[in-house]
Design a protein around this motif. Sequence first.
Motif, mmCIF file in Angstrom:
data_model
loop_
_atom_site.group_PDB
_atom_site.id
_atom_site.type_symbol
_atom_site.label_atom_id
_atom_site.label_comp_id
_atom_site.label_asym_id
_atom_site.label_seq_id
_atom_site.Cartn_x
_atom_site.Cartn_y
_atom_site.Cartn_z
ATOM 1 N N ILE A 69 -6.867 -12.452 -3.321
ATOM 2 C CA ILE A 69 -7.975 -11.517 -3.553
ATOM 3 C C ILE A 69 -8.383 -11.560 -5.016
ATOM 4 O O ILE A 69 -7.521 -11.641 -5.907
ATOM 5 C CB ILE A 69 -7.549 -10.067 -3.166
ATOM 6 N N LEU A 70 -9.684 -11.502 -5.251
ATOM 7 C CA LEU A 70 -10.200 -11.392 -6.620
ATOM 8 C C LEU A 70 -10.902 -10.049 -6.766
ATOM 9 O O LEU A 70 -11.806 -9.729 -5.986
ATOM 10 C CB LEU A 70 -11.188 -12.532 -6.910
ATOM 11 N N LEU A 71 -10.470 -9.271 -7.755
ATOM 12 C CA LEU A 71 -11.062 -7.960 -8.033
ATOM 13 C C LEU A 71 -11.828 -8.060 -9.346
ATOM 14 O O LEU A 71 -11.277 -8.527 -10.353
ATOM 15 C CB LEU A 71 -9.928 -6.930 -8.151
ATOM 16 N N LEU A 72 -13.080 -7.595 -9.344
ATOM 17 C CA LEU A 72 -13.884 -7.658 -10.568
ATOM 18 C C LEU A 72 -14.054 -6.264 -11.165
ATOM 19 O O LEU A 72 -14.402 -5.312 -10.447
ATOM 20 C CB LEU A 72 -15.261 -8.261 -10.259
ATOM 21 N N GLY A 73 -13.797 -6.156 -12.464
ATOM 22 C CA GLY A 73 -13.951 -4.879 -13.157
ATOM 23 C C GLY A 73 -12.772 -4.616 -14.079
ATOM 24 O O GLY A 73 -11.786 -5.371 -14.080
ATOM 25 N N SER A 74 -12.872 -3.541 -14.856
ATOM 26 C CA SER A 74 -11.831 -3.309 -15.869
ATOM 27 C C SER A 74 -11.540 -1.841 -16.130
ATOM 28 O O SER A 74 -10.922 -1.508 -17.130
ATOM 29 C CB SER A 74 -12.259 -3.961 -17.185
ATOM 30 N N LEU A 120 -7.824 0.495 -7.465
ATOM 31 C CA LEU A 120 -8.029 -0.483 -6.386
ATOM 32 C C LEU A 120 -6.946 -1.563 -6.428
ATOM 33 O O LEU A 120 -6.391 -1.950 -5.391
ATOM 34 C CB LEU A 120 -9.424 -1.125 -6.499
ATOM 35 N N ALA A 121 -6.613 -2.034 -7.642
ATOM 36 C CA ALA A 121 -5.595 -3.088 -7.781
ATOM 37 C C ALA A 121 -4.230 -2.584 -7.304
ATOM 38 O O ALA A 121 -3.498 -3.287 -6.596
ATOM 39 C CB ALA A 121 -5.508 -3.534 -9.248
ATOM 40 N N TRP A 122 -3.908 -1.349 -7.700
ATOM 41 C CA TRP A 122 -2.623 -0.721 -7.320
ATOM 42 C C TRP A 122 -2.502 -0.661 -5.799
ATOM 43 O O TRP A 122 -1.458 -0.982 -5.233
ATOM 44 C CB TRP A 122 -2.615 0.670 -7.949
ATOM 45 N N LYS A 123 -3.597 -0.310 -5.144
ATOM 46 C CA LYS A 123 -3.583 -0.161 -3.692
ATOM 47 C C LYS A 123 -3.649 -1.531 -2.995
ATOM 48 O O LYS A 123 -2.963 -1.759 -1.996
ATOM 49 C CB LYS A 123 -4.781 0.719 -3.298
ATOM 50 N N LEU A 124 -4.475 -2.435 -3.514
ATOM 51 C CA LEU A 124 -4.571 -3.774 -2.899
ATOM 52 C C LEU A 124 -3.229 -4.490 -2.972
ATOM 53 O O LEU A 124 -2.816 -5.167 -2.025
ATOM 54 C CB LEU A 124 -5.647 -4.615 -3.611
ATOM 55 N N ALA A 125 -2.536 -4.322 -4.116
ATOM 56 C CA ALA A 125 -1.257 -5.029 -4.308
ATOM 57 C C ALA A 125 -0.200 -4.546 -3.321
ATOM 58 O O ALA A 125 0.765 -5.255 -3.050
ATOM 59 C CB ALA A 125 -0.779 -4.837 -5.750
ATOM 60 N N GLN A 126 -0.383 -3.360 -2.757
ATOM 61 C CA GLN A 126 0.584 -2.837 -1.773
ATOM 62 C C GLN A 126 0.357 -3.425 -0.379
ATOM 63 O O GLN A 126 1.152 -3.196 0.520
ATOM 64 C CB GLN A 126 0.461 -1.308 -1.666
ATOM 65 N N SER A 127 -0.747 -4.150 -0.212
ATOM 66 C CA SER A 127 -1.096 -4.633 1.123
ATOM 67 C C SER A 127 -0.248 -5.843 1.511
ATOM 68 O O SER A 127 -0.151 -6.812 0.760
ATOM 69 C CB SER A 127 -2.573 -5.034 1.152
ATOM 70 N N PRO A 128 0.325 -5.824 2.725
ATOM 71 C CA PRO A 128 1.051 -7.011 3.194
ATOM 72 C C PRO A 128 0.126 -8.217 3.340
ATOM 73 O O PRO A 128 0.588 -9.354 3.359
ATOM 74 C CB PRO A 128 1.605 -6.590 4.560
ATOM 75 N N ARG A 129 -1.180 -7.976 3.408
ATOM 76 C CA ARG A 129 -2.146 -9.080 3.532
ATOM 77 C C ARG A 129 -2.422 -9.765 2.211
ATOM 78 O O ARG A 129 -3.027 -10.831 2.176
ATOM 79 C CB ARG A 129 -3.485 -8.553 4.066
ATOM 80 N N CYS A 130 -2.039 -9.110 1.109
ATOM 81 C CA CYS A 130 -2.408 -9.627 -0.207
ATOM 82 C C CYS A 130 -1.328 -10.573 -0.721
ATOM 83 O O CYS A 130 -0.205 -10.154 -1.002
ATOM 84 C CB CYS A 130 -2.607 -8.445 -1.172
ATOM 85 N N ALA A 131 -1.660 -11.857 -0.818
ATOM 86 C CA ALA A 131 -0.701 -12.840 -1.346
ATOM 87 C C ALA A 131 -0.759 -12.791 -2.868
ATOM 88 O O ALA A 131 0.139 -12.283 -3.523
ATOM 89 C CB ALA A 131 -1.039 -14.224 -0.816
#
Length: 428
Positions: A3-8, A15-26
């Motif tokens: 996944i690529l997240l844009l922003g700072s 969003l990054a904290w939550k995405l990183a918890q996803s089993p789908r996120c390699a």
Amino acid sequence: MNILLLGSGGREHALAWKLAQSPRCAKLFAAPGNPGIAEHAHLVSLDAKDHAAVAAFCAAEQIGLVVIGPEAPLVDGLADSLRAAGVSVFGPSKAAAQLEGSKAFTKELCARHNIPTGAFRRVRNKVEGLTALDSFTIPVVIKADGLAAGKGVTVAMTRGEAEAALHDIFSGRFGSAGAEAVIEEFLHGEEASFFAITDGHTIVPLGSAQDHKRVGDGDTGPNTGGMGAYSPARVLTPLLEGEAIERIIAPTVRAMTAEGMPYSGVLYAGLMLTTTGVQLIEYNARFGDPECQVLMLRLEDDLAELLLAAAECRLAALPAPRLSGETALTVVMAAEGYPGTPKADGTIKGIAAAEAHGAKVFHAGTALKGGQLVASGGRVLNVTASGSSVSEAQARAYAAVDALDFPDGFCRRDIGWREVDRERAEES
Ligand code: AMP
Ligand code: GLY
């Protein structure tokens, strides 16, 4: 999936904290990111304006989903360029992002489709604006049509202020964002924000929040990007939320699809709860900042799965996302001087001590200088906590704020005050 997240900002840290918890996120990449985001993602330097470079990165790193945080790249058509390159994107197309990018576009859409919003006039120059003003009562709201970094809106309490706002817009203060203006009826009531994820067909409610725009306690002083928020906003009762979906959100999504600009992404509605019903103040084409931080704290399901389903137009097949029944509340720590000129480079310590109080501290405007965490923007940290009531979430957030060591920072001490007052009134 990569996944690529844009922003700072703080929104993207949440969003990054939550995405990183996803089993789908390699592998999670973020551009440009910040030191908080770096705890969850590989930071890369990519210019969101260079669509070809972002697309080339996606191809090289086998990105399965791009999540666009802020509005500017959406209004600039980055989602279109990436989709054309075969990449799945969470975020609306350039045409659909006009819901945020042009206030006149949104008001005219509302007029065509009978969506409740204040009366308005679109004006193309100052003379037209001054004439149109005659048909409004004071207070009146003057808005630059385009993106003006939250500074293009004036709630004018006198005719003189309204004229000055029109003068500012048409003398080029907001550049091309001020090529046109919208004059709007002032709506009375309490504001609430509502968030829905949609793929242009299915609408998935993601909860409500209330922001605190003014810099000072008791909603005083100049406007900011938001000094704190809590979710849910109980003033948006289930009945009013239903009304907002039925009369505002659903007709908007249907209209955008019918007019050939299907809206895919998060639709953030700024609502006014008036005595005659819920009215739309404005749309944003992205998550709110800091509202996203409280929504992510409450979201109990997989964010990556939800955003990918929206991007791939299969929300209908997904169970509705669950949000915790607790209240989440976030306090923005800003750098002295904000929203004017914020003091840069103030040292920040004590994040671990703050988090030991059970809070989550999101980075909004931080940088590492010689190994030391320092402030690098106006809004610097978002101290976020939850509780069984707004009062409890507030007490926990401020306990964490008090454990921070950021001498050049300040915050409002009353985030959630409306709801805390209501809770106290109910108790007594
Ligand atoms: P923003 O566009 O988010 O910078 O903020 C605009 C703010 O101005 C809103 O959050 C409202 O508080 C206020 N506002 C905008 N339009 C209206 C309106 N028609 N009536 C009353 N207040 C408004
Ligand atoms: N907090 C307000 C916004 O994100 O526009």
